[in-house]
Design a protein around this motif. Structure first.
Motif, PDB file in Angstrom:
ATOM      1  N   THR A   1      68.457  11.113  -4.099  1.00  0.00           N
ATOM      2  CA  THR A   1      67.128  10.619  -3.737  1.00  0.00           C
ATOM      3  C   THR A   1      67.124  10.007  -2.346  1.00  0.00           C
ATOM      4  OG1 THR A   1      67.470   8.396  -4.630  1.00  0.00           O
ATOM      5  CG2 THR A   1      66.644  10.084  -6.168  1.00  0.00           C
TER       6      THR A   1
ATOM      7  N   GLU B   1      60.887  15.505  -1.969  1.00  0.00           N
ATOM      8  CA  GLU B   1      61.832  15.114  -3.009  1.00  0.00           C
ATOM      9  C   GLU B   1      61.300  15.592  -4.346  1.00  0.00           C
ATOM     10  OE1 GLU B   1      63.932  11.229  -2.821  1.00  0.00           O
ATOM     11  OE2 GLU B   1      62.962  10.887  -4.759  1.00  0.00           O
TER      12      GLU B   1
ATOM     13  N   ASP C   1      71.071  13.778  -9.526  1.00  0.00           N
ATOM     14  CA  ASP C   1      69.998  13.581  -8.558  1.00  0.00           C
ATOM     15  C   ASP C   1      70.521  13.042  -7.229  1.00  0.00           C
ATOM     16  OD1 ASP C   1      68.230  14.286 -10.585  1.00  0.00           O
ATOM     17  OD2 ASP C   1      67.690  12.206 -11.048  1.00  0.00           O
TER      18      ASP C   1
END
Length: 99
Positions: free
Chosen positions: A89, A49, A87
């Motif tokens: 995640t 990540e 983003d």
């Protein structure tokens, strides 16, 4: 490519007889560990990540290491999830399942 956080999984499958495949995998995980990128080792793949460029750099470094150190043949399985507007995640995707 954008600068948002992406998720990727990388699985290295050495096709070799010169040493145990786990040794090559352990070396690949060491590269990921030393990269400073967020990661999680699972039994089948390692989850990465980070920003797109960071993740792709680590993937390149793993493959380049295997080549430079003489691994005769390997398969690199990749999955990459990219969200163009922000983003993505691991916590967002799997956090509710963690104990």
């Amino acid at each position: 490519m954008h600068h948002y956080i992406i998720n990727a999984s990388i699985q290295i499958v050495p096709i070799v007889l010169d040493r145990h495949p786990y040794q090559w995998v352990d070396d690949a995980i060491a590269i990921i560990t030393n990269s400073g990128i967020k990661y999680e080792v699972t039994p089948f793949a390692t989850i990465l990540e980070g920003r797109y460029d960071e993740v792709m750099k680590v993937i390149h470094e793993v493959n380049e290491f295997l080549y430079q150190k003489g691994c005769a043949e390997w398969i690199t399985n990749l999955q990459i999830q990219i969200r163009s507007s922000g983003d993505i995640t691991g916590e967002e995707k799997a956090g509710k399942f963690r104990g």
